[in-house]
Motif scaffolding. Structure first.
Motif, PDB file in Angstrom:
ATOM      1  N   GLY A 106      -2.686  -4.762  16.697  1.00 41.03           N
ATOM      2  CA  GLY A 106      -2.851  -5.045  15.264  1.00 41.03           C
ATOM      3  C   GLY A 106      -4.223  -5.654  14.998  1.00 41.03           C
ATOM      4  N   ALA A 126      -1.521  -6.605   4.417  1.00 38.93           N
ATOM      5  CA  ALA A 126      -1.057  -6.273   5.761  1.00 38.93           C
ATOM      6  C   ALA A 126      -0.927  -7.513   6.624  1.00 38.93           C
ATOM      7  CB  ALA A 126      -2.024  -5.278   6.400  1.00 38.93           C
ATOM      8  N   TRP A 159      -0.136  -2.236   5.363  1.00 36.52           N
ATOM      9  CA  TRP A 159      -0.372  -1.599   6.665  1.00 36.52           C
ATOM     10  C   TRP A 159      -0.596  -0.102   6.513  1.00 36.52           C
ATOM     11  CZ3 TRP A 159      -2.210  -3.591  10.747  1.00 36.52           C
ATOM     12  CH2 TRP A 159      -1.954  -4.907  11.074  1.00 36.52           C
TER      13      TRP A 159
END
Ligand SMILES: [Zn+2]
Ligand SMILES: [Zn+2]
Length: 511
Positions: free
Chosen positions: A187, A216, A133
């Motif tokens: 996201g 991620a 991430w």
């Protein structure tokens, strides 16, 4: 006498005459054989409490030779514990070759320790997810700042040229609203934006982005790994304590507790019939017959019931045909019953399976007369990190959080997005090809394959191209382009310096 002490069962109790082990090699060999017997009796690979007691002795020893002997005995008591090895590395009287050997053993002990290995695997999985991430966010920020206008240019180029002023904003806003209304979270939005920017990254950046996508979007998996089942973890912890020869305090396992722990604690506290019942029950449930038959055989052998032991060793040999331990112990049990021919056959069989292991077992036998010491089966490390890494049931908050952050459809796994991002990032260069805009390497202006900025297949913008050919029609225009080039060059240099300061050698990639 040794057996009486074993019945008393405290870890740091030592056999009579042990004080001589610092000076006499004979006493040292006897102490080693006694430790081997303790290991078989207590089902412990490492006798850590005993190791610590012997290290105390090493500190108190009057001569450096004796100190070394005690420290070596401590290392033999707990081969899987780095402390004694480390003492041997740091003692001035240890020879250098030995120092290296013990240093490597200490390192191996730390890395291979099942508790450490299990924790490392879980932490690494969590770290990889978080690093994914972080990398994706960094690429997004840098990509938007350095290459964002190329993306915007190509996006606007998708509209008829009369509607390129406001319509792209409106459509973008509409798309974002529609995605939000459909249930896609921030996201998923970040992922889509990163995927759109990926074709504009240099090749190294695309590879980095591919890894980041994979890491991620598998974070929910890593979170599952990081959140352990507490019951399973405490079971692993008790097994670990048992394996290192320690006792979990006043811990009294219930009837449905782990059989390895119940067996070992009952055995250490002298409740041998209870221990035998636990082992028989584990066998009846079909748990690892090789392990339990050798364990039961050793218990019977150490109580002098050689015939019973022989039966268990034979069953263990059938279950573990390529393990020398059952055959070697069968040899000892037959030797004790004076079945010399059968004993010899079993020893030959053990040698044919693993000759060097048999040599090690022989070296641990007590000097002089008396019964041999059976080889122990250690609790396998997988029996500790297996339950340690068992993921907990997904917590109640995880579903809504993932649903809000990525998307709310559990039928579409989130990791599939990571996989798609991975493949897309690796192929982006080829997929986007000549359709994407680039920057003019001369002045940093957008070089577009559709509108008029690029001329005749060159990567330079029209101004730089004509300047290159010395075709500039107007001296004022030439000067303007030259000024623009100088500004672009300064900006690039600044970026390169900053890039090299952050990641040496990566300056050009980051600028
Ligand atoms: Zn240019
Ligand atoms: Zn264009």
């Amino acid at each position: 006498m040794g057996l009486v002490l074993l019945v008393a069962g405290t870890a740091a109790a030592l056999p009579p005459g042990w004080q001589a082990a610092g000076r006499s090699p004979e006493a040292r060999a006897r102490l080693r054989a006694w430790m081997e017997r303790l290991r078989a009796e207590r089902l412990a690979s490492d006798l850590v409490p005993l190791e610590l007691r012997l290290l105390e002795e090493a500190q108190r020893a009057p001569t450096s030779e004796e100190a070394l002997a005690w420290a070596e005995l401590a290392a033999a008591a707990a081969p899987g514990d780095p402390r004694a090895r480390w003492v041997l590395v740091t003692r001035p009287e240890t020879r250098w070759a030995e120092r290296v050997r013990h240093g490597l053993a200490a390192l191996r002990a730390v890395v291979a320790d099942p508790w450490v290995a299990g924790q490392l695997a879980a932490r690494a999985a969590l770290g990889v997810g978080l690093a994914g991430w972080a990398t994706l966010a960094a690429l997004l920020v840098w990509g938007a700042a350095a290459r964002g206008r190329l993306l915007l240019h190509d996006y606007a180029d998708a509209f008829p040229w009369r509607y390129r002023r406001w319509t792209p904003f409106g459509v973008g806003l509409f798309l974002a609203g529609a995605a939000w209304a459909a249930g896609f979270g921030p996201g998923a939005g970040l992922g889509a934006l990163a995927a759109a920017l990926v074709p504009y990254l240099p090749s190294r950046g695309r590879v980095l982005a591919a890894g980041a996508f994979l890491a991620a979007f598998s974070l929910p998996l890593a979170l599952g790994l990081g959140a352990f089942d507490p019951d399973s973890s405490s079971r692993a912890w008790q097994r670990y304590l048992v394996r290192t020869g320690a006792e979990p305090g006043a811990f009294e396992p219930g009837p449905d507790a782990d059989p390895v722990v119940r067996y070992t604690l009952a055995q250490r506290r002298g409740r041998r019939d209870e221990a035998a019942r636990v082992a028989e029950a584990a066998l009846a449930r079909g748990e690892d017959p090789g392990f339990w038959h050798v364990t039961l055989g050793n218990a019977a052998y150490l109580r002098g019931r050689y015939q019973e032991a022989e039966g268990h060793y034979q069953a263990a040999a059938a279950a573990r045909p390529d393990d020398p331990v059952p055959w070697y112990n069968l040899h000892l049990a037959r030797l004790a019953r004076l079945e010399l021919r059968g004993a010899d056959e079993a020893l030959q069989k053990a040698r044919s399976v693993d000759a060097s292991a048999v040599e090690r077992f022989e070296a641990r036998q007590p000097p002089g007369e008396g019964d041999g010491v059976p080889a122990a089966v250690p609790v396998p490390p997988a029996w500790i990190y297996g339950p340690l890494l068992r993921p907990a049931a997904v917590p109640a908050w995880a579903g809504p959080v993932v649903g809000w952050f990525v998307w709310p459809w559990p039928a579409v796994p989130v990791w599939a997005a990571g996989l798609a991002g991975f493949v897309l990032a690796l192929l982006a260069g080829r997929l986007a090809g000549a359709r994407r805009s680039r920057l003019c390497p001369g002045c940093g202006v957008v070089v577009c394959p559709r509108c008029g900025y690029r001329v005749k297949g060159t990567e330079l913008c029209a101004a730089c191209w004509s300047l290159d050919r010395a075709e500039a029609p107007d001296p004022a225009e030439t000067e303007r382009v030259r000024e623009r080039r100088r500004r672009w060059r300064r900006r690039l240099d600044r970026g390169t310096r900053l890039g090299n300061a952050v990641l040496p050698g990566w300056g050009r990639f980051l600028s």
